[in-house]
Design a protein around this motif. Sequence first.
Motif, PDB file in Angstrom:
ATOM      1  N   GLU A 104       0.836  -1.215   0.000  1.00  0.00           N
ATOM      2  CA  GLU A 104       0.000   0.000   0.000  1.00  0.00           C
ATOM      3  C   GLU A 104       0.867   1.258   0.000  1.00  0.00           C
ATOM      4  OE1 GLU A 104      -2.918  -0.257   3.091  1.00  0.00           O
ATOM      5  OE2 GLU A 104      -3.592  -2.252   2.472  1.00  0.00           O
ATOM      6  N   ASN A 105       1.850   1.254  -0.905  1.00  0.00           N
ATOM      7  CA  ASN A 105       2.798   2.356  -1.025  1.00  0.00           C
ATOM      8  C   ASN A 105       2.371   3.255  -2.192  1.00  0.00           C
ATOM      9  OD1 ASN A 105       5.199   3.837  -1.943  1.00  0.00           O
ATOM     10  ND2 ASN A 105       6.291   2.637  -0.407  1.00  0.00           N
ATOM     11  N   THR A 106       1.937   4.479  -1.893  1.00  0.00           N
ATOM     12  CA  THR A 106       1.418   5.372  -2.931  1.00  0.00           C
ATOM     13  C   THR A 106       2.522   5.862  -3.878  1.00  0.00           C
ATOM     14  OG1 THR A 106       1.592   7.213  -1.365  1.00  0.00           O
ATOM     15  CG2 THR A 106      -0.563   6.170  -1.604  1.00  0.00           C
ATOM     16  N   CYS A 107       3.755   5.988  -3.396  1.00  0.00           N
ATOM     17  CA  CYS A 107       4.854   6.430  -4.268  1.00  0.00           C
ATOM     18  C   CYS A 107       5.101   5.417  -5.381  1.00  0.00           C
ATOM     19  CB  CYS A 107       6.129   6.626  -3.461  1.00  0.00           C
ATOM     20  SG  CYS A 107       6.084   8.048  -2.356  1.00  0.00           S
ATOM     21  N   LEU A 108       5.143   4.135  -5.020  1.00  0.00           N
ATOM     22  CA  LEU A 108       5.345   3.082  -6.016  1.00  0.00           C
ATOM     23  C   LEU A 108       4.149   2.988  -6.965  1.00  0.00           C
ATOM     24  CD1 LEU A 108       6.974   0.205  -3.914  1.00  0.00           C
ATOM     25  CD2 LEU A 108       8.056   1.589  -5.693  1.00  0.00           C
ATOM     26  N   LEU A 109       2.947   3.165  -6.431  1.00  0.00           N
ATOM     27  CA  LEU A 109       1.759   3.117  -7.280  1.00  0.00           C
ATOM     28  C   LEU A 109       1.713   4.288  -8.255  1.00  0.00           C
ATOM     29  CD1 LEU A 109      -0.959   1.959  -4.717  1.00  0.00           C
ATOM     30  CD2 LEU A 109      -0.112   0.687  -6.690  1.00  0.00           C
ATOM     31  N   LYS A 110       2.155   5.461  -7.808  1.00  0.00           N
ATOM     32  CA  LYS A 110       2.223   6.629  -8.703  1.00  0.00           C
ATOM     33  C   LYS A 110       3.230   6.382  -9.819  1.00  0.00           C
ATOM     34  CE  LYS A 110       0.750  10.556  -5.848  1.00  0.00           C
ATOM     35  NZ  LYS A 110       0.144   9.854  -4.722  1.00  0.00           N
ATOM     36  N   PHE A 111       4.395   5.832  -9.456  1.00  0.00           N
ATOM     37  CA  PHE A 111       5.413   5.504 -10.455  1.00  0.00           C
ATOM     38  C   PHE A 111       4.867   4.486 -11.448  1.00  0.00           C
ATOM     39  CE2 PHE A 111       8.686   2.347 -11.660  1.00  0.00           C
ATOM     40  CZ  PHE A 111       9.517   3.154 -12.421  1.00  0.00           C
ATOM     41  N   TYR A 112       4.170   3.487 -10.939  1.00  0.00           N
ATOM     42  CA  TYR A 112       3.601   2.428 -11.773  1.00  0.00           C
ATOM     43  C   TYR A 112       2.561   2.974 -12.748  1.00  0.00           C
ATOM     44  CZ  TYR A 112       0.644  -1.598 -12.885  1.00  0.00           C
ATOM     45  OH  TYR A 112      -0.106  -2.545 -13.531  1.00  0.00           O
ATOM     46  N   SER A 113       1.623   3.776 -12.248  1.00  0.00           N
ATOM     47  CA  SER A 113       0.560   4.313 -13.102  1.00  0.00           C
ATOM     48  C   SER A 113       1.114   5.305 -14.126  1.00  0.00           C
ATOM     49  CB  SER A 113      -0.543   4.961 -12.265  1.00  0.00           C
ATOM     50  OG  SER A 113      -0.022   5.958 -11.414  1.00  0.00           O
ATOM     51  N   MET A 114       2.153   6.071 -13.748  1.00  0.00           N
ATOM     52  CA  MET A 114       2.768   7.005 -14.687  1.00  0.00           C
ATOM     53  C   MET A 114       3.475   6.253 -15.818  1.00  0.00           C
ATOM     54  SD  MET A 114       2.167  10.157 -14.224  1.00  0.00           S
ATOM     55  CE  MET A 114       3.437  10.814 -15.300  1.00  0.00           C
ATOM     56  N   CYS A 115       4.150   5.164 -15.487  1.00  0.00           N
ATOM     57  CA  CYS A 115       4.805   4.336 -16.514  1.00  0.00           C
ATOM     58  C   CYS A 115       3.779   3.763 -17.481  1.00  0.00           C
ATOM     59  CB  CYS A 115       5.591   3.203 -15.864  1.00  0.00           C
ATOM     60  SG  CYS A 115       7.112   3.730 -15.048  1.00  0.00           S
ATOM     61  N   LEU A 116       2.671   3.239 -16.941  1.00  0.00           N
ATOM     62  CA  LEU A 116       1.621   2.696 -17.794  1.00  0.00           C
ATOM     63  C   LEU A 116       1.028   3.770 -18.693  1.00  0.00           C
ATOM     64  CD1 LEU A 116      -0.474   0.180 -15.652  1.00  0.00           C
ATOM     65  CD2 LEU A 116       1.323  -0.287 -17.295  1.00  0.00           C
ATOM     66  N   LEU A 117       0.846   4.965 -18.151  1.00  0.00           N
ATOM     67  CA  LEU A 117       0.302   6.068 -18.945  1.00  0.00           C
ATOM     68  C   LEU A 117       1.260   6.460 -20.073  1.00  0.00           C
ATOM     69  CD1 LEU A 117      -2.023   8.083 -19.256  1.00  0.00           C
ATOM     70  CD2 LEU A 117      -0.802   9.617 -17.687  1.00  0.00           C
ATOM     71  N   MET A 118       2.561   6.486 -19.775  1.00  0.00           N
ATOM     72  CA  MET A 118       3.564   6.790 -20.807  1.00  0.00           C
ATOM     73  C   MET A 118       3.546   5.733 -21.910  1.00  0.00           C
ATOM     74  SD  MET A 118       6.817   8.047 -18.525  1.00  0.00           S
ATOM     75  CE  MET A 118       7.950   7.689 -19.859  1.00  0.00           C
ATOM     76  N   PHE A 119       3.479   4.447 -21.523  1.00  0.00           N
ATOM     77  CA  PHE A 119       3.407   3.369 -22.512  1.00  0.00           C
ATOM     78  C   PHE A 119       2.158   3.517 -23.379  1.00  0.00           C
ATOM     79  CE2 PHE A 119       5.712   0.481 -19.249  1.00  0.00           C
ATOM     80  CZ  PHE A 119       6.910   1.093 -19.553  1.00  0.00           C
ATOM     81  N   PHE A 120       1.050   3.850 -22.736  1.00  0.00           N
ATOM     82  CA  PHE A 120      -0.219   3.997 -23.446  1.00  0.00           C
ATOM     83  C   PHE A 120      -0.134   5.129 -24.475  1.00  0.00           C
ATOM     84  CE2 PHE A 120      -4.385   6.094 -23.797  1.00  0.00           C
ATOM     85  CZ  PHE A 120      -5.141   5.038 -24.275  1.00  0.00           C
ATOM     86  N   ILE A 121       0.414   6.269 -24.082  1.00  0.00           N
ATOM     87  CA  ILE A 121       0.544   7.424 -24.987  1.00  0.00           C
ATOM     88  C   ILE A 121       1.459   7.088 -26.162  1.00  0.00           C
ATOM     89  CG2 ILE A 121       1.446   9.779 -25.185  1.00  0.00           C
ATOM     90  CD1 ILE A 121       0.509  10.215 -22.272  1.00  0.00           C
ATOM     91  N   MET A 122       2.592   6.415 -25.886  1.00  0.00           N
ATOM     92  CA  MET A 122       3.515   6.038 -26.965  1.00  0.00           C
ATOM     93  C   MET A 122       2.856   5.058 -27.935  1.00  0.00           C
ATOM     94  SD  MET A 122       7.327   5.771 -25.268  1.00  0.00           S
ATOM     95  CE  MET A 122       6.904   4.636 -23.954  1.00  0.00           C
TER      96      MET A 122
END
Length: 290
Positions: A104-122
């Motif tokens: 339940e670490n929000t920093c890791l979840l933010k990093f994870y969701s940002m990576c997925l969003l970057m992959f999605f945009i690319m």
Amino acid sequence: MSNHRYHHGGSYMHPRMSYPHHFTYVSSCVKYMIFLLNFLFWLFGGLLLAIGVYAFMDKLKDGNGWLRLDTVYDVIFNISLVMIIAGCVVFVVSFAGCLGALRENTCLLKFYSMCLLMFFIMEMTLAIICFVFPQYMNSFLESQFADKIIHSYRDDSDLQNFIDFAQQEFKCCGLSNAGYQDWSKNEYFNCSSPSVEKCGVPYSCCINATDISSGLVNIMCGYGVQEHSVAAASKRIWTSGCIEIVRVWVERNLYVIAGVALGVALLQLFVIYLAKTLEGQIDLQKSRWS
């Protein structure tokens, strides 16, 4: 008895909302769904990384500890290196999702969701360019990659196997619109080469490379075909370039490819939504504790 509380003088006081001591805003369903999905991708990333490292070390051993990585093309055309890089990315991002959900670490979840969003945009950017400007993509691939891939055919065994597989599966020869004549740019198949393969093409270009009775591959089936006209060569080999053949194949299967791409995109958006939902639930739980 009424649960309403009153101050002295009869004024009304809103009751404080109470929860059981074990109450949590964090949904176990969301938490473990993210964990399970990312655990599977974490295993896949680890497997991809292990295969890439094994292939890379095997290639390094065959090259007597020497491997050419002078330009970015040397990295792109080195399939084992591409597998290592892709495996590392999948491994790290999915591990962040696993650990972020489990702890339940929000920093890791933010990093994870940002990576997925970057992959999605690319992915969406690449898909739009391919579907809206197919001729531009054809020209780009031919100008930037065709000659380099043909020239590197015998320099990398993994690349060679990949090209042979593509030519056999798509029934094509070479990459550009020049088709089988592309192979004149390779030092082994060039007509001025002292090699026995001069003026030839790889066996994977041949229409009937495998002998039906013996099951053996005739690696000499493409020898000398560059000296023939397209009409004469087409009796022995596939003559069209692979880039154009793949483009036609994509157009014929456009709805299937678009459906698969849409499914992948929706799945990514769903996982991003789950990650952001879990972030919000964790923040609510922290605010309750504070």
